[in-house]
Design an enzyme around this catalytic site. Structure first.
Site, short mmCIF file in Angstrom:
data_model
loop_
_atom_site.label_atom_id
_atom_site.label_comp_id
_atom_site.label_asym_id
_atom_site.label_seq_id
_atom_site.Cartn_x
_atom_site.Cartn_y
_atom_site.Cartn_z
N THR A 1 -6.84 -3.21 -3.74
CA THR A 1 -6.94 -2.06 -2.83
C THR A 1 -7.13 -0.79 -3.65
OG1 THR A 1 -5.49 -3.14 -1.24
CG2 THR A 1 -5.69 -0.75 -1.06
N GLY A 2 -7.92 0.13 -3.11
CA GLY A 2 -8.04 1.45 -3.74
C GLY A 2 -9.49 1.84 -3.97
N ASP B 1 -8.26 -6.06 -9.16
CA ASP B 1 -7.55 -4.92 -8.56
C ASP B 1 -7.49 -3.77 -9.56
OD1 ASP B 1 -6.13 -3.36 -6.80
OD2 ASP B 1 -4.36 -4.65 -6.72
N GLY B 2 -7.25 -2.59 -9.05
CA GLY B 2 -7.07 -1.41 -9.89
C GLY B 2 -5.61 -1.24 -10.26
N ASP C 1 -2.49 2.18 -11.18
CA ASP C 1 -2.19 3.61 -11.36
C ASP C 1 -1.89 3.93 -12.82
OD1 ASP C 1 -2.27 4.39 -8.52
OD2 ASP C 1 -0.68 2.91 -8.38
N LYS D 1 1.51 -0.14 -10.06
CA LYS D 1 0.61 -0.17 -8.92
C LYS D 1 1.36 0.28 -7.67
CE LYS D 1 -2.02 -3.55 -8.21
NZ LYS D 1 -2.95 -2.48 -7.80
N GLY D 2 0.59 0.59 -6.62
CA GLY D 2 1.21 0.96 -5.36
C GLY D 2 0.95 2.39 -4.94
N GLY D 3 0.12 3.10 -5.71
CA GLY D 3 -0.24 4.46 -5.31
C GLY D 3 -0.88 4.48 -3.93
N GLU E 1 -0.46 -6.88 -2.87
CA GLU E 1 -1.13 -6.98 -4.17
C GLU E 1 -0.35 -7.91 -5.10
OE1 GLU E 1 -3.31 -2.61 -4.25
OE2 GLU E 1 -1.35 -2.79 -5.15
C1 5RP Z 1 -2.95 0.45 -4.35
C2 5RP Z 1 -3.03 0.34 -5.83
C3 5RP Z 1 -4.28 0.80 -6.50
O1 5RP Z 1 -4.77 -0.21 -7.29
C4 5RP Z 1 -3.96 2.00 -7.35
O2 5RP Z 1 -3.34 2.98 -6.54
C5 5RP Z 1 -5.22 2.57 -7.99
O3 5RP Z 1 -6.03 3.15 -7.01
P1 5RP Z 1 -7.43 3.82 -7.34
O4 5RP Z 1 -8.35 2.71 -7.72
O5 5RP Z 1 -7.82 4.49 -6.04
O6 5RP Z 1 -7.23 4.80 -8.45
O7 5RP Z 1 -2.13 -0.10 -6.49
O8 5RP Z 1 -1.69 0.09 -3.88
#
Ligand code: 5RP
Length: 220
Positions: free
Chosen positions: A29-30, A82-83, A85, A95-97, A104
């Site tokens: 997600t993100g 996945d991405g 933070d 993670k979890g922003g 996730e």
């Molecule tokens: C979502 C997440 C995202 O992977 C994390 O916040 C990074 O987001 P972005 O790719 O928008 O910088 O953990 O819960």
């Protein structure tokens, strides 16, 4: 597109190399993963489908014509993208922003290979500059916050945010996380905590970092 967004896009495109014919792909997600979903759309006839980590990614996957499958019916997944933070050179993550940390972590746990895609602003030597997200059962919010203060953090309620699972998020500031697996276990043990956004017990397997000078790939 901003420089940061262009880096995210390049990291996401690099992750496409890990997508194999007929795979069910775990999707995070993100904003970085959104670029991955956009790229995956071009391979939608070549993959079996995706398992999604959030309602937001599910919508984007379906809009891209990609079948979204239930983890309960797929079994283990070959790949999760996945991405993050924050990420360390040893591939431990915060993670979890975006508030999707619980699903996730579930999809990461079910996946044989976790490819994390970030721009270079996310790489740190010690985790904790980014406030650590903790998903909490609503009635335990204050209880958990008091315990997190005892652990040396300053929890802030992410007001107005309800997770896909109906819970709340505390963002814990001012933690210098010197032993991520130990802190992950300790916070996970607190009554009322659903998930802590530390991914240290199950870190990424591959970290793709996009910077101004190109891509760097780290592996465990
Ligand atoms: C979502 C997440 C995202 O992977 C994390 O916040 C990074 O987001 P972005 O790719 O928008 O910088 O953990 O819960």
């Amino acid at each position: 597109m901003s420089d940061a967004d262009e880096k995210k896009r390049r990291a996401a495109l690099a992750a496409m190399e890990y997508v194999g014919h007929g795979m069910v792909v775990g999707v995070g997600t993100g904003s970085t993963v959104n670029h991955f979903i956009d790229a995956l759309a071009g391979r939608r006839h070549d993959i079996a489908g995706a398992v999604s980590s959030s309602e937001a990614s599910t919508r984007r996957l379906r809009d891209a014509g990609i079948e979204v499958m239930e983890l309960n019916s797929t079994g283990d997944l070959p790949l999760y993208v996945d991405g993050a933070d924050e990420a360390t050179p040893s591939l431990q993550l915060i993670k979890g922003g975006g508030g999707a940390l619980t699903r996730e972590k579930i999809v990461a746990a079910a996946s044989r290979k976790f490819v994390c895609i970030v721009d270079d602003s996310k790489v740190v030597d010690v985790l904790g500059r980014f406030p650590l997200p903790v998903e909490v059962i609503p009635m335990a919010r204050s209880l958990v916050a008091r315990q997190l203060v005892r652990l040396g953090g300053q929890p802030v309620w992410r007001e107005g945010v309800v997770t896909d699972n109906g819970n709340v998020i505390l963002d814990v500031h001012n933690l210098e996380i010197l032993d991520p697996p130990a802190l992950e276990s300790e916070i996970n043990q607190l009554a009322g905590v659903v998930t802590v956004g530390l991914f240290a017990r199950r870190p990424a397997d591959v970290l793709i970092v996009a910077g101004a000078d190109g891509l760097q790939t780290l592996s465990r």
